[in-house]
Motif scaffolding. Structure first.
Motif, PDB file in Angstrom:
ATOM      1  N   ARG A  14       0.664  10.609   5.380  1.00 25.81           N
ATOM      2  CA  ARG A  14       0.785   9.673   4.272  1.00 25.81           C
ATOM      3  C   ARG A  14      -0.355   8.661   4.230  1.00 25.81           C
ATOM      4  O   ARG A  14      -0.911   8.377   3.151  1.00 25.81           O
ATOM      5  CB  ARG A  14       2.118   8.931   4.346  1.00 25.81           C
ATOM      6  CG  ARG A  14       2.377   8.015   3.165  1.00 25.81           C
ATOM      7  CD  ARG A  14       3.494   7.026   3.450  1.00 25.81           C
ATOM      8  NE  ARG A  14       4.691   7.679   3.998  1.00 25.81           N
ATOM      9  CZ  ARG A  14       5.760   7.007   4.390  1.00 25.81           C
ATOM     10  NH1 ARG A  14       5.785   5.680   4.300  1.00 25.81           N
ATOM     11  NH2 ARG A  14       6.805   7.653   4.888  1.00 25.81           N
ATOM     12  N   ALA A  15      -0.723   8.121   5.379  1.00 15.78           N
ATOM     13  CA  ALA A  15      -1.775   7.101   5.412  1.00 15.78           C
ATOM     14  C   ALA A  15      -3.096   7.653   4.897  1.00 15.78           C
ATOM     15  O   ALA A  15      -3.832   6.977   4.162  1.00 15.78           O
ATOM     16  CB  ALA A  15      -1.938   6.566   6.836  1.00 15.78           C
TER      17      ALA A  15
ATOM     18  N   VAL B  72      -3.494  10.206   2.819  1.00 18.90           N
ATOM     19  CA  VAL B  72      -3.370  10.430   1.380  1.00 18.90           C
ATOM     20  C   VAL B  72      -3.555   9.120   0.625  1.00 18.90           C
ATOM     21  O   VAL B  72      -4.278   9.061  -0.381  1.00 18.90           O
ATOM     22  CB  VAL B  72      -2.008  11.061   1.031  1.00 18.90           C
ATOM     23  CG1 VAL B  72      -1.818  11.130  -0.486  1.00 18.90           C
ATOM     24  CG2 VAL B  72      -1.889  12.463   1.630  1.00 18.90           C
ATOM     25  N   GLU B  73      -2.909   8.060   1.102  1.00 20.89           N
ATOM     26  CA  GLU B  73      -3.050   6.762   0.436  1.00 20.89           C
ATOM     27  C   GLU B  73      -4.498   6.299   0.443  1.00 20.89           C
ATOM     28  O   GLU B  73      -5.005   5.773  -0.562  1.00 20.89           O
ATOM     29  CB  GLU B  73      -2.153   5.733   1.117  1.00 20.89           C
ATOM     30  CG  GLU B  73      -0.667   5.973   0.907  1.00 20.89           C
ATOM     31  CD  GLU B  73       0.187   4.907   1.564  1.00 20.89           C
ATOM     32  OE1 GLU B  73      -0.354   3.854   1.978  1.00 20.89           O
ATOM     33  OE2 GLU B  73       1.420   5.117   1.666  1.00 20.89           O
ATOM     34  N   SER B  74      -5.178   6.497   1.567  1.00 22.52           N
ATOM     35  CA  SER B  74      -6.581   6.092   1.665  1.00 22.52           C
ATOM     36  C   SER B  74      -7.442   6.847   0.661  1.00 22.52           C
ATOM     37  O   SER B  74      -8.297   6.266  -0.018  1.00 22.52           O
ATOM     38  CB  SER B  74      -7.093   6.330   3.088  1.00 22.52           C
ATOM     39  OG  SER B  74      -8.474   6.069   3.182  1.00 22.52           O
TER      40      SER B  74
ATOM     41  N   GLN C 123       6.130  13.027   1.964  1.00 19.72           N
ATOM     42  CA  GLN C 123       5.080  12.076   2.317  1.00 19.72           C
ATOM     43  C   GLN C 123       4.095  11.876   1.167  1.00 19.72           C
ATOM     44  O   GLN C 123       3.600  10.765   0.935  1.00 19.72           O
ATOM     45  CB  GLN C 123       4.341  12.543   3.571  1.00 19.72           C
ATOM     46  CG  GLN C 123       5.194  12.595   4.831  1.00 19.72           C
ATOM     47  CD  GLN C 123       5.569  11.216   5.359  1.00 19.72           C
ATOM     48  OE1 GLN C 123       5.368  10.194   4.707  1.00 19.72           O
ATOM     49  NE2 GLN C 123       6.124  11.188   6.566  1.00 19.72           N
TER      50      GLN C 123
ATOM     51  N   GLU D 174       5.777   9.593  -1.253  1.00 16.42           N
ATOM     52  CA  GLU D 174       5.750   8.237  -0.718  1.00 16.42           C
ATOM     53  C   GLU D 174       4.376   7.592  -0.918  1.00 16.42           C
ATOM     54  O   GLU D 174       4.267   6.420  -1.294  1.00 16.42           O
ATOM     55  CB  GLU D 174       6.095   8.263   0.776  1.00 16.42           C
ATOM     56  CG  GLU D 174       7.574   8.353   1.062  1.00 16.42           C
ATOM     57  CD  GLU D 174       8.280   7.034   0.792  1.00 16.42           C
ATOM     58  OE1 GLU D 174       8.055   6.061   1.531  1.00 16.42           O
ATOM     59  OE2 GLU D 174       9.063   6.977  -0.184  1.00 16.42           O
ATOM     60  N   ALA D 175       3.324   8.365  -0.676  1.00 15.29           N
ATOM     61  CA  ALA D 175       1.975   7.835  -0.872  1.00 15.29           C
ATOM     62  C   ALA D 175       1.749   7.465  -2.333  1.00 15.29           C
ATOM     63  O   ALA D 175       1.209   6.391  -2.641  1.00 15.29           O
ATOM     64  CB  ALA D 175       0.943   8.877  -0.419  1.00 15.29           C
TER      65      ALA D 175
ATOM     66  N   ASN E  24       3.677   4.312  -3.094  1.00 15.44           N
ATOM     67  CA  ASN E  24       3.088   3.121  -2.479  1.00 15.44           C
ATOM     68  C   ASN E  24       1.818   2.671  -3.193  1.00 15.44           C
ATOM     69  O   ASN E  24       1.567   1.468  -3.337  1.00 15.44           O
ATOM     70  CB  ASN E  24       2.780   3.388  -1.007  1.00 15.44           C
ATOM     71  CG  ASN E  24       4.035   3.547  -0.173  1.00 15.44           C
ATOM     72  OD1 ASN E  24       5.133   3.201  -0.612  1.00 15.44           O
ATOM     73  ND2 ASN E  24       3.882   4.081   1.033  1.00 15.44           N
ATOM     74  N   VAL E  25       1.015   3.619  -3.635  1.00 16.70           N
ATOM     75  CA  VAL E  25      -0.257   3.270  -4.279  1.00 16.70           C
ATOM     76  C   VAL E  25      -0.059   2.915  -5.738  1.00 16.70           C
ATOM     77  O   VAL E  25      -0.613   1.922  -6.227  1.00 16.70           O
ATOM     78  CB  VAL E  25      -1.271   4.431  -4.138  1.00 16.70           C
ATOM     79  CG1 VAL E  25      -2.536   4.147  -4.954  1.00 16.70           C
ATOM     80  CG2 VAL E  25      -1.628   4.659  -2.673  1.00 16.70           C
TER      81      VAL E  25
END
Length: 358
Positions: free
Chosen positions: A69-70, A72-74, A113, A116-117, A120-121
């Protein structure tokens, strides 16, 4: 999706069969858009399918797992992603029967995940814009199996998955739906029938038959070979997803089918006939494929070998295209005979792509 500005699109599983074809299709039609191909490169992910596009300035590759997830968000933040098209999946039924763990991890946990990403973004604080879209690519196999007399699957058909693969995809579909209804995430889903075309990993039926004929190897047919599948050319599938991204309603599901039902054994026999004609009639192909002895003698059908049916083998899949045709104007453009000829020609002329895979 509005067409007023250039888009940055995250294509997960973009080095796989359908994903790579979508990358080529979208880049050729919308070269102004930035495409980020996100793929963990399992056995079915092949960078050679997209290498020619990566250095052109609008197409980028990031190696990564959708379950991270982290990461993907990045990536979403770095490239200001406004659209996700999720092709990433484990998809071979036989592999899911022999070991379901990877299917649960990628198709269920990975989709969770990824959602979720996106949440969150895109939905953090005041950063809520209607432009954002999460499109999830699924399969007709979530609907289960049809008899020969039952009408084709519509979007209202009850989910009845019969393999670990289809069950994992059904779960991912439900997660996508839930993230819209619970959090307001802009989502759409498409359920497609069997795809065929270039860049198809050789374990699947059509490329397996083509490449086995070229090596004079047996053509395995499960049971009596009378299982029925609806076949969709991969470019028509890409066009269907394009229609959904541009005109599809948020939270809706659209079936994309080829209107083209065939028994497996008839597909195998048709490929044999086409291969017989191409190999027996071409000295160039005979030199390039010296092992294709049966095809050279126009008797590839002799390679057909009936094998024990796999557990829980679904009898028939068929897609009703009415909704996407009526609401979005989608039409199938590629006839099966034309598409199959083009596919066979691609494999005959792109040995450097598939030879290392068999």
């Amino acid at each position: 999706m509005s067409n007023e500005r250039n888009k940055s699109i995250l294509i997960t599983g973009g080095a796989g069969f359908i994903g790579a074809n979508f990358v080529h299709y979208w880049h050729n039609k919308y070269p102004q858009d930035t495409l980020i191909i996100y793929d963990v490169l399992t056995y079915a992910g092949n960078l050679t399918s997209i290498n020619d596009l990566i250095d052109e300035g609008k197409v980028y590759f990031v190696k990564g797992d959708i379950a991270d997830r982290a990461n993907v968000e990045s990536v979403m933040q770095t490239y200001d992603v406004c659209t996700i098209v999720n092709f990433a999946a484990e998809s071979h039924v036989d592999r899911s029967i022999n070991g379901a763990t990877d299917f649960i991890q990628t198709n269920i946990v990975g989709t969770f995940q990824l959602l979720e990403a996106a949440k969150n973004v895109w939905l953090a604080g005041d950063n809520k814009e209607n432009e954002y879209r999460f499109h999830h690519v699924s399969t007709d196999e979530v609907y289960g199996s049809l008899t020969s007399l039952e009408p084709a699957f519509t979007e209202k058909h009850q989910y009845q998955p019969n393999s670990p693969y289809s069950a994992s995809k059904a779960a991912s579909d439900h997660l996508v739906r839930a993230y819209h209804h619970t959090y307001g995430l802009n989502v759409t889903t498409s359920n497609c029938s069997n795809n065929y075309g270039p860049y198809h990993y050789p374990e699947k039926l059509i490329p397996l038959v083509i490449t086995n004929i070229l090596h004079d190897r047996p053509l395995p047919v499960y049971g009596d070979g009378q299982q029925v599948r609806d076949w969709l050319h991969v470019v028509d599938h890409c066009r269907g997803i394009e229609a959904i991204l541009q005109h599809g309603k948020i939270a809706e599901t659209y079936n994309i089918g080829g209107e083209n039902e065939w028994q497996n054994i008839d597909i195998v026999k048709l490929i044999c006939q086409i291969m017989n004609d191409k190999i027996s009639g071409s000295e160039q192909y005979q030199q390039l494929f010296p092992c294709a002895l049966k095809a050279k003698l126009s008797c590839s059908e002799a390679l057909i070998s009936y094998v024990e049916d796999r557990p829980g083998h679904d009898v028939r899949y068929a897609i009703d295209n009415s909704k996407i045709k009526k609401e979005l104007g989608f039409q199938v453009n590629t006839s099966f005979k034309q598409g199959l000829e083009q596919t066979i020609d691609w494999y005959l002329n792109n040995t450097s792509w598939w030879m290392p895979l068999i």
